[in-house]
Design an enzyme around this catalytic site. Structure first.
Site, short mmCIF file in Angstrom:
data_model
loop_
_atom_site.label_atom_id
_atom_site.label_comp_id
_atom_site.label_asym_id
_atom_site.label_seq_id
_atom_site.Cartn_x
_atom_site.Cartn_y
_atom_site.Cartn_z
N LYS A 189 29.97 112.88 -26.32
CA LYS A 189 29.90 113.12 -24.87
C LYS A 189 31.28 113.61 -24.44
O LYS A 189 32.26 112.87 -24.54
CB LYS A 189 29.53 111.82 -24.16
CG LYS A 189 29.40 111.95 -22.66
CD LYS A 189 28.89 110.65 -22.03
CE LYS A 189 28.85 110.76 -20.52
NZ LYS A 189 28.23 109.61 -19.88
N THR A 245 20.47 105.50 -17.83
CA THR A 245 19.98 106.24 -16.67
C THR A 245 18.60 106.83 -16.90
O THR A 245 17.75 106.83 -16.01
CB THR A 245 20.98 107.38 -16.35
OG1 THR A 245 22.24 106.79 -16.10
CG2 THR A 245 20.56 108.20 -15.17
N THR A 270 23.96 107.30 -21.99
CA THR A 270 24.70 108.38 -22.64
C THR A 270 26.08 107.94 -23.14
O THR A 270 26.61 108.55 -24.07
CB THR A 270 24.88 109.57 -21.68
OG1 THR A 270 25.49 109.12 -20.49
CG2 THR A 270 23.55 110.22 -21.37
N ASP A 271 26.65 106.91 -22.54
CA ASP A 271 28.05 106.58 -22.86
C ASP A 271 28.28 106.32 -24.34
O ASP A 271 29.29 106.77 -24.90
CB ASP A 271 28.50 105.34 -22.07
CG ASP A 271 28.69 105.64 -20.59
OD1 ASP A 271 28.43 106.78 -20.17
OD2 ASP A 271 29.09 104.72 -19.86
N1 GLU Z 1 26.87 103.87 -18.45
C1 GLU Z 1 25.49 103.73 -18.62
C2 GLU Z 1 25.03 103.95 -20.04
O1 GLU Z 1 25.61 104.65 -20.82
C3 GLU Z 1 24.65 104.52 -17.64
C4 GLU Z 1 24.90 106.00 -17.72
C5 GLU Z 1 23.91 106.71 -18.60
O2 GLU Z 1 22.80 106.29 -18.87
O3 GLU Z 1 24.25 107.77 -19.02
O4 GLU Z 1 24.04 103.34 -20.38
#
Ligand code: GLU
Length: 443
Positions: free
Chosen positions: A260, A105, A181-182
């Site tokens: 997280k 993101t 972030t995942d």
């Molecule tokens: N799920 C995706 C990822 O971890 C997009 C969400 C995000 O960037 O936090 O890349």
């Protein structure tokens, strides 16, 4: 990042009208309501089936397009020349910070001409998202990979680690890695093991809300990450994210200790079993005493950052739960596994034979706890003692995912059983603490 590929009624209507993003269109809903505006593009964050229109008043609206909706092209988008976004010339008097884009993101920027969100495919787009970073550091930027972090594999960790090492060797003071972030915690742990002696900070940073949303944390997080990379005397891999849900403070988490803990809150990241390494408040970096110091390149062999990139992927993780099938353990375990046990580190007694069979054929079975907080202790109950006798190794107070990355990494470095065990019992880069009393850190 993969764009959504599901074809919906909305896509069919757009196709039939021959409209493309930016064109002026008219939508008549089955109840007769008419909307006219510019068709907005679909992007990674779009809800499939929702048609987004930019109205003449500047607002975007999302429309559901049920059966019976009509869509007409009013006028194609007038051709406009978009000025190339150019990064300012770096200020060489400032410390050099290398940004290495990986996706997620945070690496999506808003095109203010159309209001659309795009993944940053060019290095400049990453830094230009937050122009203030050019006042903090002499920015170099490069997109290493561009993907959602759930798609990352150990090969990407290796690629990123190599780029980090090269960036320091090319004169960077610190490195910033915008990341989804995942699985940011997994990548942070992998980099920490692969690059145990760093000449400066390696800062992973993400965003919980994309930059087209008023509540986006992308800009503040990226700016903080650059400031930490440019100024902090920190020789380790960290994760920097909001510490509170408002914009007051950011926390600096040790990469092997962070998780997280919320799907959407901006302060989702928490240090587990270890206090954060510091905070950033009012643009000031406050570091704790327990950080890993830097190792200057001049003290390294040939002036190179030592890297240990090999990973053995024949490692798995198994969650313990009532009903866990012993055969599942036998099917899954190859060279090693991380058990994510209940409580102090338990699995159902009916799984004992399967575990014994795995260790007897030479697999390493490491116990962690799904409680996350606290350490495993298999000496307290009979089940735990039986697990020890079955050859299960304590993961102490390590996060399950850190233990998983560590076992992959250790097996990548050596296959010698004594060496493997010694490494598993040793705190290598701050991933576990010596046995602690009951005052163990708990938020
Ligand atoms: N799920 C995706 C990822 O971890 C997009 C969400 C995000 O960037 O936090 O890349």
């Amino acid at each position: 990042m993969a764009e959504t590929t599901t074809t919906t009624l909305k896509d069919e209507l757009i196709d039939q009208a021959g409209a493309t993003p930016g064109d002026r269109i008219r939508v008549v809903l089955p109840d007769g309501t008419v909307h006219e505006g510019r068709l907005m593009p679909t992007h990674s964050f779009s809800r499939p089936g929702t048609l987004v229109l930019k109205l003449d008043n500047g607002y975007n609206i999302g429309l559901n397009t049920p059966e019976g909706t009509k869509l007409d092209l009013v006028a194609p988008e007038p051709a406009v020349s978009v000025p190339e976004r150019k990064a300012p010339k770096g200020d060489k008097t400032l410390p050099t910070v290398q940004i290495l884009g990986t996706g997620g993101t945070i690496a999506s920027y808003v095109d203010y001409r159309t209001g659309a969100v795009h993944p940053a495919k060019r290095a400049e787009d990453l830094a230009l998202m937050v122009p203030e970073v050019f006042d903090i550091a002499n920015i170099r930027s490069k997109v290493v990979v561009e993907m959602f972090s759930e798609d990352m594999q150990p090969t990407e960790w290796q690629q990123i680690a190599e780029e980090v090492a090269k960036a320091f060797e090319a004169g960077a003071r610190g490195v910033v890695i915008p990341h989804g972030t995942d699985t940011m915690g997994y990548t942070a742990a992998a980099l920490a093991f692969m690059l145990p002696q760093l000449p400066g900070p390696v800062v992973l940073v993400g965003a919980q809300r994309s930059s087209d949303r008023p509540s986006s944390d992308a800009a503040m997080n990226l700016k903080a990450a650059v400031r930490i990379a440019a100024t902090a005397h920190l020789g380790e891999v960290v994760v920097v994210m909001h510490d509170e849900s408002d914009d007051t403070r950011l926390a600096i988490h040790r990469g092997v200790r962070v998780r997280k803990m919320h799907t959407s809150r901006r302060d989702a990241f928490r240090s587990i079993n270890h206090p954060p390494l510091g905070y950033l408040e009012d643009d000031e970096v406050l570091l704790a005493a327990h950080i890993r110091p830097t190792t200057p390149l001049s003290e390294q062999k040939d002036g190179k950052v030592p890297r240990f990139l090999a990973m053995d992927e024949e490692v798995s993780m198994i969650q313990s739960y009532p009903g866990l099938w012993p055969d599942h353990i036998l099917d899954v375990v190859k060279k090693g596994t991380i058990l994510v046990g209940t409580g102090l580190g338990h699995v159902a007694r009916r799984c004992l034979d399967a575990i014994r069979e795995c260790t007897a054929r030479g697999a390493y079975v490491v116990m962690t706890s799904q409680c996350l907080y606290g350490r495993t202790n298999m000496h307290v109950y009979a089940t735990g003692r039986d697990l020890i006798h079955a050859g299960v190794i304590s993961g102490e107070d390590m996060l399950p995912e850190t233990a998983y990355v560590k076992l992959m990494w250790v097996l990548g470095q050596t296959q010698d059983p004594d060496e493997v065990r010694r490494n598993l019992h040793t705190n290598l880069v701050g991933e576990m603490d010596e046995r602690t009393e009951m005052t163990t850190y708990l938020e």
